[in-house]
Design a protein around this motif. Structure first.
Motif, PDB file in Angstrom:
ATOM      1  N   GLY A  77      43.387  28.462  30.914  1.00 20.97           N
ATOM      2  CA  GLY A  77      44.065  29.604  31.513  1.00 20.97           C
ATOM      3  C   GLY A  77      43.339  30.922  31.273  1.00 20.97           C
ATOM      4  N   ASP A  78      43.297  31.764  32.294  1.00 18.86           N
ATOM      5  CA  ASP A  78      42.671  33.086  32.228  1.00 18.86           C
ATOM      6  C   ASP A  78      43.775  34.127  32.059  1.00 18.86           C
ATOM      7  OD1 ASP A  78      41.507  35.567  32.735  1.00 18.86           O
ATOM      8  OD2 ASP A  78      40.188  34.796  34.301  1.00 18.86           O
ATOM      9  N   PRO A  79      43.790  34.896  30.963  1.00 15.88           N
ATOM     10  CA  PRO A  79      44.881  35.859  30.759  1.00 15.88           C
ATOM     11  C   PRO A  79      44.981  36.907  31.861  1.00 15.88           C
ATOM     12  CG  PRO A  79      43.115  36.180  29.154  1.00 15.88           C
ATOM     13  CD  PRO A  79      42.848  34.875  29.838  1.00 15.88           C
ATOM     14  N   VAL A  80      43.850  37.284  32.460  1.00 16.87           N
ATOM     15  CA  VAL A  80      43.886  38.253  33.556  1.00 16.87           C
ATOM     16  C   VAL A  80      44.659  37.679  34.736  1.00 16.87           C
ATOM     17  CG1 VAL A  80      42.512  39.541  35.229  1.00 16.87           C
ATOM     18  CG2 VAL A  80      41.752  39.374  32.844  1.00 16.87           C
ATOM     19  N   LEU A  81      44.395  36.408  35.052  1.00 18.42           N
ATOM     20  CA  LEU A  81      45.105  35.770  36.164  1.00 18.42           C
ATOM     21  C   LEU A  81      46.581  35.561  35.834  1.00 18.42           C
ATOM     22  CD1 LEU A  81      42.426  33.152  37.318  1.00 18.42           C
ATOM     23  CD2 LEU A  81      42.892  35.449  38.222  1.00 18.42           C
ATOM     24  N   VAL A  82      46.895  35.319  34.562  1.00 17.12           N
ATOM     25  CA  VAL A  82      48.302  35.229  34.157  1.00 17.12           C
ATOM     26  C   VAL A  82      48.986  36.582  34.365  1.00 17.12           C
ATOM     27  CG1 VAL A  82      49.887  34.830  32.239  1.00 17.12           C
ATOM     28  CG2 VAL A  82      47.887  33.362  32.521  1.00 17.12           C
ATOM     29  N   GLY A  83      48.306  37.661  33.970  1.00 17.34           N
ATOM     30  CA  GLY A  83      48.864  38.991  34.185  1.00 17.34           C
ATOM     31  C   GLY A  83      49.106  39.266  35.657  1.00 17.34           C
ATOM     32  N   GLN A  84      48.166  38.863  36.510  1.00 15.12           N
ATOM     33  CA  GLN A  84      48.341  39.039  37.952  1.00 15.12           C
ATOM     34  C   GLN A  84      49.519  38.223  38.465  1.00 15.12           C
ATOM     35  OE1 GLN A  84      44.567  38.052  39.718  1.00 15.12           O
ATOM     36  NE2 GLN A  84      43.520  39.846  38.881  1.00 15.12           N
ATOM     37  N   ALA A  85      49.683  37.007  37.941  1.00  9.95           N
ATOM     38  CA  ALA A  85      50.798  36.153  38.364  1.00  9.95           C
ATOM     39  C   ALA A  85      52.140  36.768  37.975  1.00  9.95           C
ATOM     40  CB  ALA A  85      50.651  34.762  37.756  1.00  9.95           C
ATOM     41  N   ILE A  86      52.197  37.384  36.805  1.00  9.44           N
ATOM     42  CA  ILE A  86      53.441  38.007  36.365  1.00  9.44           C
ATOM     43  C   ILE A  86      53.792  39.201  37.250  1.00  9.44           C
ATOM     44  CG2 ILE A  86      54.490  39.321  34.466  1.00  9.44           C
ATOM     45  CD1 ILE A  86      52.963  37.414  32.551  1.00  9.44           C
ATOM     46  N   VAL A  87      52.793  39.986  37.636  1.00 12.56           N
ATOM     47  CA  VAL A  87      53.044  41.113  38.542  1.00 12.56           C
ATOM     48  C   VAL A  87      53.516  40.601  39.901  1.00 12.56           C
ATOM     49  CG1 VAL A  87      51.993  43.059  39.766  1.00 12.56           C
ATOM     50  CG2 VAL A  87      51.440  42.640  37.351  1.00 12.56           C
TER      51      VAL A  87
END
Length: 281
Positions: free
Chosen positions: A225-235
């Protein structure tokens, strides 16, 4: 020009929390972010998303009701609204169930469950008055699928998932949506010694736990998992018109969940006669 929506993120100094703050700022949100080290957090955000609307609030992971209320009051004093709460603060304590002291168990629940609940209760009156809001609780695939070493951590995250589902049904009439997010492995320092804890005592008899911990050590900083992509998913989740009550993130999360569902169905079917034997005719 309309006022920006306001997002409050707990545990924001690193990992998923920091990534969510940065992605939300880049997406036009005003963001209030809590951390034990606000200077470090402010420096990280200033480098990644300069000249954005950010507020940094000191808050210990071991939440107390008074400090939570004070943090929420500061958000309202500055912005006058609160649209999204992301409950991210938390940590894992991993080991054999027999190894844990009650104090260690309580501490993990204080942060992962009771602190999250207190923060949620603090923002609910605001969101009810607004007649809208989003609450996003960061759980884990471990809250649905558990294994050796995860008994206490999985119990905290399962509590978050089930609380979120019940809460979602209660607050839907007020225009508030609630989602529990269950990521699989994300490439952060979550498994480092400063983030992940072990019980004070260990028992050599539990070889299966020792083997699991060795595997987790090898996995550290190699998660898919990429934390940046997780952050984008949460937004993206915060912006959905109709948000799911559970959102699992990561291919491994979905594969593990599907296997677990099949196991549960098979076990239920194997013992169906006994299951159906207790009702009045």
């Amino acid at each position: 020009m309309s006022e920006p929506k306001v997002m409050l993120v707990t545990g924001a100094s690193k990992g998923i929390g920091l990534a969510t703050v940065i992605q939300a700022l880049k997406g036009g949100y005003a963001v209030a972010a809590t951390s034990r080290n606000v200077d470090r957090l402010a420096a990280e955000v200033a480098q990644a998303a300069p000249d954005q609307q950010a507020q940094f609030l000191p808050l210990e992971m071991k939440f107390e009701a008074t400090s939570i209320q004070a943090a929420v009051a500061k958000v309202m004093a500055r912005w006058g609204r609160l649209d999204v709460l992301v409950n991210n603060a938390g940590y894992a304590i991993l080991g054999a169930f027999e190894e844990f002291s009650l104090a260690e168990v309580k501490q993990n629940f204080d942060v992962n469950v009771f602190g999250l609940m207190q923060m949620t209760q603090a923002v609910l009156p605001i969101m009810r008055a607004q007649q809208h809001g989003r609450i996003i609780n960061i759980a884990s695939i471990s809250g649905t699928v558990a294994g050796p070493s995860q008994s206490i951590y999985s119990a905290t995250k399962a509590a978050v998932i089930m609380m979120s589902e019940a809460l979602a049904a209660e607050v839907a009439p007020f225009g508030i949506q609630v989602t529990a997010v269950g990521p699989s492995g994300v490439r952060t320092d979550f498994l480092d010694g400063r983030s992940m804890k072990r019980p004070a005592k260990t028992l050599p008899e539990y070889q299966v736990v020792a083997q699991t911990m060795t595997g987790l050590g090898q996995l550290n900083h190699h998660q898919s998992g990429d934390p940046v992509l997780v952050g984008q998913a949460i937004v993206k989740l915060a912006q959905m018109a109709h948000a799911p009550r559970r959102l699992y993130l990561g291919n491994w999360s979905v594969a593990t969940l599907q296997t677990k569902i099949e196991e549960v169905v098979n076990e239920v079917n194997q013992h169906l006669d006994l299951t159906q034997s207790i009702d009045h005719e």
